[in-house]
Scaffold this motif. Structure first.
Motif, mmCIF file in Angstrom:
data_model
loop_
_atom_site.group_PDB
_atom_site.id
_atom_site.type_symbol
_atom_site.label_atom_id
_atom_site.label_comp_id
_atom_site.label_asym_id
_atom_site.label_seq_id
_atom_site.Cartn_x
_atom_site.Cartn_y
_atom_site.Cartn_z
ATOM 1 N N GLN A 76 -5.437 -0.700 -1.911
ATOM 2 C CA GLN A 76 -5.823 0.343 -0.968
ATOM 3 C C GLN A 76 -7.173 0.070 -0.301
ATOM 4 O O GLN A 76 -7.562 0.771 0.634
ATOM 5 C CB GLN A 76 -5.866 1.708 -1.687
ATOM 6 N N THR A 77 -7.863 -0.964 -0.764
ATOM 7 C CA THR A 77 -9.183 -1.286 -0.195
ATOM 8 C C THR A 77 -9.161 -2.516 0.713
ATOM 9 O O THR A 77 -10.186 -2.872 1.292
ATOM 10 C CB THR A 77 -10.208 -1.529 -1.324
ATOM 11 N N ILE A 78 -8.003 -3.153 0.828
ATOM 12 C CA ILE A 78 -7.913 -4.382 1.632
ATOM 13 C C ILE A 78 -6.704 -4.308 2.579
ATOM 14 O O ILE A 78 -5.753 -5.085 2.447
ATOM 15 C CB ILE A 78 -7.824 -5.632 0.728
ATOM 16 N N SER A 80 -2.294 -6.119 -6.602
ATOM 17 C CA SER A 80 -3.747 -6.212 -6.444
ATOM 18 C C SER A 80 -4.266 -7.579 -6.876
ATOM 19 O O SER A 80 -5.142 -8.172 -6.233
ATOM 20 C CB SER A 80 -4.443 -5.111 -7.248
ATOM 21 N N GLY A 102 -7.745 -7.980 -4.930
ATOM 22 C CA GLY A 102 -8.497 -6.733 -4.953
ATOM 23 C C GLY A 102 -7.569 -5.541 -4.911
ATOM 24 O O GLY A 102 -6.369 -5.682 -4.641
ATOM 25 N N PRO A 142 -6.092 -1.578 -9.833
ATOM 26 C CA PRO A 142 -6.717 -2.898 -9.619
ATOM 27 C C PRO A 142 -6.099 -4.019 -10.444
ATOM 28 O O PRO A 142 -6.233 -5.193 -10.078
ATOM 29 C CB PRO A 142 -8.171 -2.660 -10.029
ATOM 30 N N ASP A 145 -1.105 0.756 -7.179
ATOM 31 C CA ASP A 145 -2.449 0.862 -6.612
ATOM 32 C C ASP A 145 -3.539 0.452 -7.593
ATOM 33 O O ASP A 145 -4.696 0.276 -7.198
ATOM 34 C CB ASP A 145 -2.716 2.307 -6.163
ATOM 35 N N ASP A 181 0.803 -1.221 0.000
ATOM 36 C CA ASP A 181 0.000 0.000 0.000
ATOM 37 C C ASP A 181 0.834 1.269 0.000
ATOM 38 O O ASP A 181 0.312 2.364 -0.232
ATOM 39 C CB ASP A 181 -0.943 0.010 1.202
#
Length: 201
Positions: A62-64, A54, A59, A49, A47, A29
């Protein structure tokens, strides 16, 4: 792993005695953030996807955050972590050199710590620290390379298990890494820590 068809190796230990890693990503991240801080133009964002990181974690990184933490080697570091030699060039445009610097610092910090309850906080503090490297009083050894240039080896005075070798002017996976002096240093690290060596600590 331990063999079959009459080749029974179950009496041998499968524990890791030591490890060597070249320009490793450690906090997915923070890859883009560190590259920007080092002044690099990001062409293929980590970052994104569709980035390798990722895809590997399933995924957008930055979302996990929990999966990102789980993928960080420092998450599993502690007093019993096998000795590690980290090698990185200081002009790497793909994996920021700061990743290896902070991983080394985290390994040393967590080796000195007997309390693992606040491990996540310790790791976050090391990787998000804005201080210049080296921030601690490390032993430093200069290497003059065969093909020109220099490298510096950092280690902790109190716990010299982990080492960080930074090559001045080296990029990502360049020919500099095949230098004979570096090869000799890597072999010396293995000889020092492999269990069947008489001088291993």
């Amino acid at each position: 792993l331990l063999g079959e068809d009459g080749c029974d190796l179950r009496e041998l230990s499968t524990s890791v005695s030591c490890a060597v890693t070249f320009y490793p990503p450690s906090r997915f991240d923070l890859l883009d953030k560190m590259l920007q801080h080092e002044g690099w133009l990001i062409i293929d964002s980590h970052d994104d996807p569709s980035s390798p990181e990722s895809i590997f974690l399933g995924g957008p990184i930055q979302t996990i955050p929990e999966k990102v933490r789980a993928a960080c080697p420092a998450t599993y570091a502690g007093p019993l972590t096998p000795p590690m030699l980290i090698v990185h060039g200081d002009t790497d445009p793909m994996i920021p050199v700061e990743q290896s610097r902070r991983l080394f610092q985290a390994l040393v910090t967590l080796r000195n710590s007997k309390d693992s309850s606040d491990r996540a906080s310790v790791i976050d503090n090391v990787f998000n620290c804005s201080s210049e490297f080296p921030a601690h009083d490390y032993c430093q050894e200069r290497l003059d390379l065969e093909f020109g240039g220099t490298a510096t080896v950092y280690s902790s005075k109190d716990h010299p298990h982990h080492e960080y070798l930074e090559i001045k002017g080296a990029g990502h996976a360049t020919n500099t890494f095949s230098d004979g002096v570096l090869e000799a240093r890597v072999l010396a690290f293995f000889r020092k820590w492999l269990k069947d060596e008489p001088d291993a600590e």
